[in-house]
Structures are given as C-alpha cells and as structure tokens.
Design a protein around this motif. Structure first.
Motif, PDB file in Angstrom:
ATOM      1  N   UNK A   1       0.840  -1.175   0.000  1.00  0.00           N
ATOM      2  CA  UNK A   1       0.000   0.000   0.000  1.00  0.00           C
ATOM      3  C   UNK A   1       0.889   1.244   0.000  1.00  0.00           C
ATOM      4  N   UNK A   2       0.633   2.161  -0.890  1.00  0.00           N
ATOM      5  CA  UNK A   2       1.428   3.369  -1.010  1.00  0.00           C
ATOM      6  C   UNK A   2       1.017   4.395   0.044  1.00  0.00           C
ATOM      7  N   UNK A   3       1.976   5.216   0.444  1.00  0.00           N
ATOM      8  CA  UNK A   3       1.709   6.257   1.426  1.00  0.00           C
ATOM      9  C   UNK A   3       0.935   7.402   0.767  1.00  0.00           C
ATOM     10  N   UNK A   4      -0.011   7.965   1.490  1.00  0.00           N
ATOM     11  CA  UNK A   4      -0.766   9.109   0.962  1.00  0.00           C
ATOM     12  C   UNK A   4       0.092  10.348   1.073  1.00  0.00           C
ATOM     13  N   UNK A   5       0.019  11.199   0.061  1.00  0.00           N
ATOM     14  CA  UNK A   5       0.833  12.412   0.034  1.00  0.00           C
ATOM     15  C   UNK A   5      -0.065  13.634  -0.061  1.00  0.00           C
ATOM     16  N   UNK A   6       0.406  14.733   0.501  1.00  0.00           N
ATOM     17  CA  UNK A   6      -0.275  16.017   0.410  1.00  0.00           C
ATOM     18  C   UNK A   6       0.732  17.052  -0.077  1.00  0.00           C
ATOM     19  N   UNK A   7       0.239  18.121  -0.655  1.00  0.00           N
ATOM     20  CA  UNK A   7       1.097  19.159  -1.210  1.00  0.00           C
ATOM     21  C   UNK A   7       1.307  20.278  -0.198  1.00  0.00           C
ATOM     22  N   UNK A   8       2.462  20.944  -0.314  1.00  0.00           N
ATOM     23  CA  UNK A   8       2.723  22.156   0.454  1.00  0.00           C
ATOM     24  C   UNK A   8       2.604  23.329  -0.506  1.00  0.00           C
ATOM     25  N   UNK A   9       1.719  24.271  -0.184  1.00  0.00           N
ATOM     26  CA  UNK A   9       1.472  25.416  -1.060  1.00  0.00           C
ATOM     27  C   UNK A   9       2.113  26.673  -0.482  1.00  0.00           C
ATOM     28  N   UNK A  10       2.698  27.473  -1.336  1.00  0.00           N
ATOM     29  CA  UNK A  10       3.306  28.741  -0.951  1.00  0.00           C
ATOM     30  C   UNK A  10       2.210  29.706  -0.503  1.00  0.00           C
ATOM     31  N   UNK A  33       8.896  26.818   6.612  1.00  0.00           N
ATOM     32  CA  UNK A  33       9.553  27.799   5.752  1.00  0.00           C
ATOM     33  C   UNK A  33      10.333  27.027   4.687  1.00  0.00           C
ATOM     34  N   UNK A  34       9.984  27.223   3.413  1.00  0.00           N
ATOM     35  CA  UNK A  34      10.639  26.548   2.300  1.00  0.00           C
ATOM     36  C   UNK A  34      10.958  27.576   1.223  1.00  0.00           C
ATOM     37  N   UNK A  35      11.874  27.220   0.324  1.00  0.00           N
ATOM     38  CA  UNK A  35      12.207  28.092  -0.792  1.00  0.00           C
ATOM     39  C   UNK A  35      11.204  27.887  -1.914  1.00  0.00           C
ATOM     40  N   UNK A  36      10.615  28.979  -2.387  1.00  0.00           N
ATOM     41  CA  UNK A  36       9.685  28.931  -3.520  1.00  0.00           C
ATOM     42  C   UNK A  36      10.428  29.401  -4.765  1.00  0.00           C
ATOM     43  N   UNK A  37      10.534  28.514  -5.754  1.00  0.00           N
ATOM     44  CA  UNK A  37      11.277  28.872  -6.962  1.00  0.00           C
ATOM     45  C   UNK A  37      10.540  29.895  -7.812  1.00  0.00           C
ATOM     46  N   UNK A  38       9.227  30.036  -7.620  1.00  0.00           N
ATOM     47  CA  UNK A  38       8.457  31.008  -8.385  1.00  0.00           C
ATOM     48  C   UNK A  38       8.568  32.410  -7.779  1.00  0.00           C
ATOM     49  N   UNK A  39       8.630  32.502  -6.444  1.00  0.00           N
ATOM     50  CA  UNK A  39       8.798  33.792  -5.759  1.00  0.00           C
ATOM     51  C   UNK A  39      10.268  34.188  -5.672  1.00  0.00           C
ATOM     52  N   UNK A  40      11.155  33.186  -5.632  1.00  0.00           N
ATOM     53  CA  UNK A  40      12.586  33.451  -5.529  1.00  0.00           C
ATOM     54  C   UNK A  40      13.034  33.768  -4.118  1.00  0.00           C
ATOM     55  N   UNK A  41      12.269  33.347  -3.110  1.00  0.00           N
ATOM     56  CA  UNK A  41      12.634  33.620  -1.724  1.00  0.00           C
ATOM     57  C   UNK A  41      12.051  32.547  -0.815  1.00  0.00           C
TER      58      UNK A  41
END
Length: 49
Positions: A1-10, A33-41
């Motif tokens: 059985x595969x693990x369920x995944x969820x997304x992290x949104x900026x 706190x993660x780096x967003x490649x679309x915002x650049x920060x």
C-alpha cells in the motif's frame, strides 16, 4: 500500500511546490519555511488538502 501524500502550497503565490507524506497523528496543518522557486525567496508553505 502506497503512502498518501499532500502538497505544500506557498502562502505568497499559492503554487504547490513540495509533496510530503500524510501522517495520521498530525492534527494541525503543517507549516514550514521553504524556498519557492516562483517567488525566488523563502516563504511559509502550508499543507493543502
């Protein structure tokens, strides 16, 4: 059985950059706190449903 995944949104642009495994014992939404490649920060990323 595969693990369920969820997304992290900026919180700034709303793009869903990261995927994490869903933990059944986590009662609140994950906020990291993660780096967003679309915002650049580093921005706050929240778990989406």
């Amino acid at each position: 059985m595969a693990a369920k995944k969820v997304a992290l949104a900026c919180s700034v642009c709303g793009s869903r950059n990261y995927m994490v495994t869903k933990k059944p014992n986590r009662l609140e939404r994950l906020e990291v706190m993660k780096f967003c490649k679309f915002c650049g920060q580093h921005t706050m990323h929240r778990e989406t449903m």
